[in-house]
Structure formats: C-alpha cells, structure tokens
Design a protein around this motif. Structure first.
Motif, PDB file in Angstrom:
ATOM      1  N   ALA A  46       0.821  -1.208   0.000  1.00  0.00           N
ATOM      2  CA  ALA A  46       0.000   0.000   0.000  1.00  0.00           C
ATOM      3  C   ALA A  46       0.858   1.264   0.000  1.00  0.00           C
ATOM      4  CB  ALA A  46      -0.926  -0.002   1.214  1.00  0.00           C
ATOM      5  N   THR A  47       1.999   1.219   0.684  1.00  0.00           N
ATOM      6  CA  THR A  47       2.877   2.394   0.714  1.00  0.00           C
ATOM      7  C   THR A  47       3.446   2.685  -0.675  1.00  0.00           C
ATOM      8  OG1 THR A  47       4.674   0.922   1.410  1.00  0.00           O
ATOM      9  CG2 THR A  47       3.514   2.157   3.132  1.00  0.00           C
ATOM     10  N   THR A  48       3.738   1.624  -1.432  1.00  0.00           N
ATOM     11  CA  THR A  48       4.246   1.805  -2.801  1.00  0.00           C
ATOM     12  C   THR A  48       3.176   2.442  -3.691  1.00  0.00           C
ATOM     13  OG1 THR A  48       5.707  -0.101  -2.597  1.00  0.00           O
ATOM     14  CG2 THR A  48       5.177   0.625  -4.832  1.00  0.00           C
ATOM     15  N   VAL A  49       1.932   1.973  -3.535  1.00  0.00           N
ATOM     16  CA  VAL A  49       0.830   2.548  -4.309  1.00  0.00           C
ATOM     17  C   VAL A  49       0.663   4.029  -3.967  1.00  0.00           C
ATOM     18  CG1 VAL A  49      -1.646   2.468  -4.747  1.00  0.00           C
ATOM     19  CG2 VAL A  49      -0.341   0.341  -4.541  1.00  0.00           C
ATOM     20  N   GLY A  50       0.706   4.338  -2.670  1.00  0.00           N
ATOM     21  CA  GLY A  50       0.557   5.727  -2.254  1.00  0.00           C
ATOM     22  C   GLY A  50       1.666   6.610  -2.784  1.00  0.00           C
ATOM     23  N   LEU A  51       2.909   6.124  -2.715  1.00  0.00           N
ATOM     24  CA  LEU A  51       4.046   6.899  -3.215  1.00  0.00           C
ATOM     25  C   LEU A  51       3.951   7.076  -4.733  1.00  0.00           C
ATOM     26  CD1 LEU A  51       6.787   8.249  -2.805  1.00  0.00           C
ATOM     27  CD2 LEU A  51       7.861   5.991  -3.029  1.00  0.00           C
ATOM     28  N   GLY A  52       3.577   6.005  -5.427  1.00  0.00           N
ATOM     29  CA  GLY A  52       3.449   6.078  -6.880  1.00  0.00           C
ATOM     30  C   GLY A  52       2.403   7.082  -7.311  1.00  0.00           C
ATOM     31  N   LEU A  53       1.273   7.098  -6.615  1.00  0.00           N
ATOM     32  CA  LEU A  53       0.210   8.046  -6.964  1.00  0.00           C
ATOM     33  C   LEU A  53       0.599   9.479  -6.616  1.00  0.00           C
ATOM     34  CD1 LEU A  53      -2.958   6.011  -5.946  1.00  0.00           C
ATOM     35  CD2 LEU A  53      -2.002   6.351  -8.229  1.00  0.00           C
ATOM     36  N   THR A  54       1.419   9.651  -5.574  1.00  0.00           N
ATOM     37  CA  THR A  54       1.915  10.989  -5.241  1.00  0.00           C
ATOM     38  C   THR A  54       2.845  11.508  -6.329  1.00  0.00           C
ATOM     39  OG1 THR A  54       1.776  10.517  -2.868  1.00  0.00           O
ATOM     40  CG2 THR A  54       3.184  12.357  -3.545  1.00  0.00           C
ATOM     41  N   ILE A  55       3.747  10.634  -6.810  1.00  0.00           N
ATOM     42  CA  ILE A  55       4.628  11.020  -7.918  1.00  0.00           C
ATOM     43  C   ILE A  55       3.801  11.335  -9.161  1.00  0.00           C
ATOM     44  CG2 ILE A  55       6.450  10.205  -9.468  1.00  0.00           C
ATOM     45  CD1 ILE A  55       7.481   8.499  -7.124  1.00  0.00           C
ATOM     46  N   ALA A  56       2.788  10.502  -9.418  1.00  0.00           N
ATOM     47  CA  ALA A  56       1.909  10.745 -10.567  1.00  0.00           C
ATOM     48  C   ALA A  56       1.167  12.071 -10.408  1.00  0.00           C
ATOM     49  CB  ALA A  56       0.918   9.599 -10.719  1.00  0.00           C
ATOM     50  N   GLY A  57       0.806  12.406  -9.172  1.00  0.00           N
ATOM     51  CA  GLY A  57       0.143  13.685  -8.932  1.00  0.00           C
ATOM     52  C   GLY A  57       1.020  14.863  -9.309  1.00  0.00           C
ATOM     53  N   ALA A  58       2.333  14.735  -9.037  1.00  0.00           N
ATOM     54  CA  ALA A  58       3.262  15.797  -9.441  1.00  0.00           C
ATOM     55  C   ALA A  58       3.304  15.911 -10.962  1.00  0.00           C
ATOM     56  CB  ALA A  58       4.658  15.505  -8.886  1.00  0.00           C
ATOM     57  N   CYS A  59       3.257  14.773 -11.650  1.00  0.00           N
ATOM     58  CA  CYS A  59       3.194  14.804 -13.122  1.00  0.00           C
ATOM     59  C   CYS A  59       1.899  15.463 -13.592  1.00  0.00           C
ATOM     60  CB  CYS A  59       3.295  13.384 -13.682  1.00  0.00           C
ATOM     61  SG  CYS A  59       4.916  12.612 -13.455  1.00  0.00           S
ATOM     62  N   GLY A  60       0.829  15.255 -12.831  1.00  0.00           N
ATOM     63  CA  GLY A  60      -0.440  15.896 -13.160  1.00  0.00           C
ATOM     64  C   GLY A  60      -0.347  17.412 -13.059  1.00  0.00           C
ATOM     65  N   VAL A  61       0.381  17.905 -12.060  1.00  0.00           N
ATOM     66  CA  VAL A  61       0.579  19.351 -11.926  1.00  0.00           C
ATOM     67  C   VAL A  61       1.304  19.897 -13.152  1.00  0.00           C
ATOM     68  CG1 VAL A  61       1.721  21.155 -10.588  1.00  0.00           C
ATOM     69  CG2 VAL A  61       0.570  19.272  -9.408  1.00  0.00           C
ATOM     70  N   LEU A  62       2.378  19.215 -13.544  1.00  0.00           N
ATOM     71  CA  LEU A  62       3.135  19.645 -14.723  1.00  0.00           C
ATOM     72  C   LEU A  62       2.284  19.552 -15.992  1.00  0.00           C
ATOM     73  CD1 LEU A  62       6.572  17.932 -13.957  1.00  0.00           C
ATOM     74  CD2 LEU A  62       5.970  20.345 -13.678  1.00  0.00           C
ATOM     75  N   GLY A  63       1.491  18.476 -16.097  1.00  0.00           N
ATOM     76  CA  GLY A  63       0.638  18.298 -17.262  1.00  0.00           C
ATOM     77  C   GLY A  63      -0.404  19.391 -17.390  1.00  0.00           C
ATOM     78  N   SER A  64      -0.983  19.794 -16.260  1.00  0.00           N
ATOM     79  CA  SER A  64      -1.985  20.862 -16.287  1.00  0.00           C
ATOM     80  C   SER A  64      -1.393  22.152 -16.836  1.00  0.00           C
ATOM     81  CB  SER A  64      -2.532  21.104 -14.876  1.00  0.00           C
ATOM     82  OG  SER A  64      -3.232  19.982 -14.404  1.00  0.00           O
ATOM     83  N   PHE A  65      -0.196  22.486 -16.371  1.00  0.00           N
ATOM     84  CA  PHE A  65       0.441  23.722 -16.815  1.00  0.00           C
ATOM     85  C   PHE A  65       0.897  23.623 -18.267  1.00  0.00           C
ATOM     86  CE2 PHE A  65       4.289  26.394 -17.275  1.00  0.00           C
ATOM     87  CZ  PHE A  65       3.700  27.626 -17.080  1.00  0.00           C
ATOM     88  N   ALA A  66       1.569  22.523 -18.608  1.00  0.00           N
ATOM     89  CA  ALA A  66       2.079  22.357 -19.974  1.00  0.00           C
ATOM     90  C   ALA A  66       0.946  22.292 -20.990  1.00  0.00           C
ATOM     91  CB  ALA A  66       2.928  21.090 -20.062  1.00  0.00           C
ATOM     92  N   GLY A  67      -0.199  21.731 -20.578  1.00  0.00           N
ATOM     93  CA  GLY A  67      -1.328  21.619 -21.493  1.00  0.00           C
ATOM     94  C   GLY A  67      -1.805  22.963 -22.000  1.00  0.00           C
ATOM     95  N   GLY A  68      -1.640  24.020 -21.203  1.00  0.00           N
ATOM     96  CA  GLY A  68      -2.066  25.343 -21.646  1.00  0.00           C
ATOM     97  C   GLY A  68      -1.263  25.828 -22.830  1.00  0.00           C
ATOM     98  N   GLY A  69       0.054  25.741 -22.735  1.00  0.00           N
ATOM     99  CA  GLY A  69       0.892  26.152 -23.842  1.00  0.00           C
ATOM    100  C   GLY A  69       0.680  25.300 -25.082  1.00  0.00           C
ATOM    101  N   LEU A  70       0.494  23.982 -24.872  1.00  0.00           N
ATOM    102  CA  LEU A  70       0.259  23.087 -26.003  1.00  0.00           C
ATOM    103  C   LEU A  70      -1.070  23.399 -26.688  1.00  0.00           C
ATOM    104  CD1 LEU A  70       1.470  19.726 -24.421  1.00  0.00           C
ATOM    105  CD2 LEU A  70       2.626  21.049 -26.207  1.00  0.00           C
ATOM    106  N   ALA A  71      -2.089  23.736 -25.889  1.00  0.00           N
ATOM    107  CA  ALA A  71      -3.395  24.075 -26.469  1.00  0.00           C
ATOM    108  C   ALA A  71      -3.304  25.348 -27.306  1.00  0.00           C
ATOM    109  CB  ALA A  71      -4.434  24.232 -25.371  1.00  0.00           C
ATOM    110  N   ASP A  72      -2.559  26.336 -26.820  1.00  0.00           N
ATOM    111  CA  ASP A  72      -2.382  27.569 -27.589  1.00  0.00           C
ATOM    112  C   ASP A  72      -1.588  27.320 -28.865  1.00  0.00           C
ATOM    113  OD1 ASP A  72      -3.817  29.300 -25.978  1.00  0.00           O
ATOM    114  OD2 ASP A  72      -2.096  29.858 -24.750  1.00  0.00           O
ATOM    115  N   ARG A  73      -0.676  26.380 -28.818  1.00  0.00           N
ATOM    116  CA  ARG A  73       0.212  26.138 -29.960  1.00  0.00           C
ATOM    117  C   ARG A  73      -0.447  25.277 -31.040  1.00  0.00           C
ATOM    118  NH1 ARG A  73       5.619  26.584 -30.897  1.00  0.00           N
ATOM    119  NH2 ARG A  73       5.961  27.283 -28.748  1.00  0.00           N
ATOM    120  N   PHE A  74      -1.163  24.230 -30.620  1.00  0.00           N
ATOM    121  CA  PHE A  74      -1.666  23.251 -31.587  1.00  0.00           C
ATOM    122  C   PHE A  74      -3.189  23.219 -31.728  1.00  0.00           C
ATOM    123  CE2 PHE A  74       2.369  21.458 -29.952  1.00  0.00           C
ATOM    124  CZ  PHE A  74       3.095  21.496 -31.128  1.00  0.00           C
ATOM    125  N   GLY A  75      -3.896  23.877 -30.822  1.00  0.00           N
ATOM    126  CA  GLY A  75      -5.357  23.837 -30.856  1.00  0.00           C
ATOM    127  C   GLY A  75      -5.895  22.961 -29.736  1.00  0.00           C
TER     128      GLY A  75
END
Length: 428
Positions: A46-75
């Motif tokens: 369970a600790t591995t699952v929790g840690l993995g989802l926390t790391i994935a959450g950080a990727c989600g933060v980056l994805g949210s921000f990067a998605g804005g620039g990508l949307a402006d660039r490509f539609g």
C-alpha cells in the motif's frame, strides 16, 4: 431538463458532454477497484501505491500547466483528442503493470495525460464560448461528470461482489476501453463545426495566423495568480470527500461506516440538481467572488458539523453527518461556479490556453496536497484541526471576494474613463 443537460443541442457542448460521460464512467470504475487491484491482484504494498500516486500527482501538476501552452500552440480540440487517446492506452497498460517501476511509470502517463486533457477542455470552453455560456456549459459538464462517476461506481460493485482476480482484471480492461470511447465524439469536431477553426486557431508556432497578437503570460499576471492560489485552497475541499470524511466517519465517530457511501450519494444527487442553478450570474466577476465567499463560509460550517459528529452517539452523529453533507455540497456548487467564472473572466483571451493551464495546475496542486493537509489537521488534531481548516476556508473565500471586488471596481472605473474620453454620457 436532465436530457437537455446530458445531450445539449449545441454540437460542441454535446460532444464534450458525451465525451465526459465515457471519461467519468471510466473514472468511477477506476476509483472503486484500483486500490484493491494494485494491492491484492498485482501485490504491491500500500505504501508503494501511495508513493506512486503521489509522484503521478506531481506529473499531473506539470501536465496541467504544460497543457495550456500546447493548447495555444496546436489547438485545444486536437490536444484533447490526443490526450484522451494517451490516457485510455495508459489505463489499459495498468493490466500489464506487474512491478513497482512499471506501475509508477504508467501512473505518471495516465495522470499527466488526464491533466492535459482537462486543460485542453477548459481552453476550448474559454475560446468557443463567452460570458455566462462558458460557466453554464462547464456547470452542465460537472453534472454529467458526477452522475456518470456514480454510475461507474455502481457498476464496479459487481467486481467487488465477485471478488476474484479475474473480475478485477476485466474491470481494469473495461476502464481503459471506456476511456478510449471518449475520443469518438471529439474527433473531427472542426468538420462538424467549421467556425471552430478560427476560434481555436493556434496563437504560437508556424501555423499561427500572422495578424494574431499573442497575449500576456499568466505567470506575470499577479491578479490571476492570486485568484488561482486562493481558489486552490478552496479546492482542497475535495480531499474532504475522498480522504477526510471516510477516515473521520470510520475511526472518529459512532456512525456506521456505510454513512461514507450515503454522504457521497447525497453529494452526487445535490450537485446534479444544484450546480447549474448555482452558476447563474457568476459570469460577473464581483458576483463570482461573492459566490466563493459564501461557499467558503459554508465549508467552514461543514467542518464544524463534521467535528461535532465525533462527539455524539450514533443516531445524532448520522443526523449531523447528513447536515454536513448538505452544507458542504452547497459550498461546493457555489465555490466551483465562482472559481470557474474567475478562471475564465480574469484571463487574457489571447492566451486562453496558458491561463487555463495555470488555473488547472492550481486544482492539481490542491489535489496533491489535500490528503496531507487534511490528515495533518482534522484527522490527527480533531476539533482543533477542523477549526483550523474552517478558518482557512473562510480566509480564502473572503480574500477571493475582496480580489474580485477590486477587479470589478477597476474595470468599471476604466469603462467610465473610456466613455468620458469618447464623449459618451455616463450614468450618475
């Protein structure tokens, strides 16, 4: 009324609604079985699952921000299709993720692409709709999301009843396949709605029209950053539903544990009934700020009621928890409506994607931090912790209203000055 909400006449809103049905059904299935699948079928601690989802959450933060620039660039529409495909394939890949490293990698792709998808959707709404229509469509999509997450949760109960590894694997495959179905209504949207091509034209890159002026960066917009930060504090309320209430009811009250499901069901029904009415009028910046302030006050009351439920017998605790669920849901629909409006109305429309990326990043940060904040306050500290959370929500809500009021006043002053310069009489 419900049919019009689920299947609106507008082709863009209908496409987004049908895509949300598939995506939310997949989400409901995933949330219900994923933890048990990873721990009992795959065999991850369970600790591995929790840690993995926390790391994935950080990727989600980056994805949210990067998605804005990508949307402006490509539609925004093209990005949403691509992100939906990637997310569906990543969810399918969970079936073959049989070790910790693979699990973390797949989780990062799944959560990151989901965040990019969310930013792309917000950008599409910001560019295609205006004024009250943007918040109204967003509110209807939220109703669709809640209803179909509930349906997915109910469907996943079949896997829980069977309880075999095979049943869990079949459900996880279904999660990915249903998520991929969300691509179908989004494909070729510009062909069905030709005017979208101009509305979603890239603002950067070689394909951008030469006469299109690029807007300012949201990272230099202190007002927008402040609004996003404050609304992110309010958004930690969703951690109450997923972490705070289950732990509090199960371990700190005399109420039966089934109350967790009952409160979630009540929340789903009330959001479906109230979210659209609560959004009316919030396209006005000052009104949006007041909605968030009222929601913050109601959130604080919900925290006090939850704390009180831990000091009574079983019967009274059940009644208090029901009251807390009602109050918290009223807070939720108000704060969400106001927060959406501010995210849309305070943004520079020439950089809609970048601005919505920052807004969605705020939600991702809130989702990542909320479990830690709520467990460290309410769950570990009891009454004092609940009161601390209540004070935090009140402060954030009041500051949002103050900020929105100042923006509205500045806008009114600017309009008055422009009218006087043009020689147009202004109302006394």
């Amino acid at each position: 009324m419900l049919v019009r909400t689920l299947l609106p006449a507008d082709p863009v809103a209908r496409a987004l609604s049908v895509a949300s049905m598939a995506g939310s059904l997949s989400t409901g299935l995933f949330y219900t079985v994923s933890a048990l699948y990873f721990t009992t079928v795959v065999g991850l601690p369970a600790t591995t699952v929790g840690l993995g989802l926390t790391i994935a959450g950080a990727c989600g933060v980056l994805g949210s921000f990067a998605g804005g620039g990508l949307a402006d660039r490509f539609g925004a529409d093209r990005l949403q299709v691509l992100a939906t495909v990637v997310q569906g394939l990543a969810l399918l890949a969970y079936v073959v993720a049989d070790d910790a490293v693979t699990f973390v990698l797949v989780a990062c792709v799944a959560v990151g692409s989901r965040s990019i998808q969310g930013t792309a959707r917000q950008t599409l709404l910001a560019r295609w709709y205006t004024g009250p229509d943007r918040v109204a469509v967003r509110a209807r999509l939220r109703v669709v999301t809640n209803v179909f997450i509930g349906l997915g949760t109910a469907l996943a109960a079949l896997a829980l009843l069977v309880g075999t590894p095979g049943a869990f694997r079949v459900t996880m495959v279904l999660v990915g396949l249903v998520a991929l179905l969300a691509v179908l209504p989004l494909r070729n949207l510009r062909t069905r709605v030709p005017a979208l091509s101009a509305a979603l034209a890239p603002t950067r890159g070689r394909t951008a029209p030469p006469d299109l002026v690029r807007g300012r960066s949201p990272l230099r917009d202190r007002t927008y950053l402040a609004s996003t930060a404050l609304n992110s504090v309010i958004a930690m309320q969703f951690g109450l539903q997923t972490v705070g209430i289950p732990l509090w009811v199960a371990h700190h009250t005399e109420a039966p544990t089934v109350m967790v499901s009952a409160m979630l069901l009540l929340n789903t029904v009330l959001v479906a009934l109230l979210q659209v009415p609560a959004s009316r009028g919030t396209h006005d910046v000052a009104a949006a700020g007041r909605a968030v302030r009222r929601g913050g006050l109601l959130l604080a009351l919900g925290c006090v009621l939850l704390a009180a439920a831990g000091t009574t017998g079983a019967v009274v605790a059940v009644l208090v928890l029901v009251a807390a669920a009602v109050v918290s849901t009223l807070a939720e629909v108000l704060t969400e409506a106001g927060g959406w409006a501010l995210a849309f109305e305070l943004a520079d429309p020439r950089s809609a994607g970048a601005y919505q990326g920052v807004s969605q990043m705020g939600y991702s940060v809130a989702g990542m931090l909320a479990p830690l904040v709520i467990t460290a306050t309410a769950i570990d500290r009891g009454l004092i912790g609940w009161l601390g959370l209540a004070a935090l929500f009140v402060l954030a809500g009041c500051l949002v209203a103050l900020l929105a009021g100042r923006v509205a006043q500045s806008s009114a002053t600017a309009r008055c000055a422009e009218a006087m310069t043009a020689g147009i009489p202004t109302p006394s």
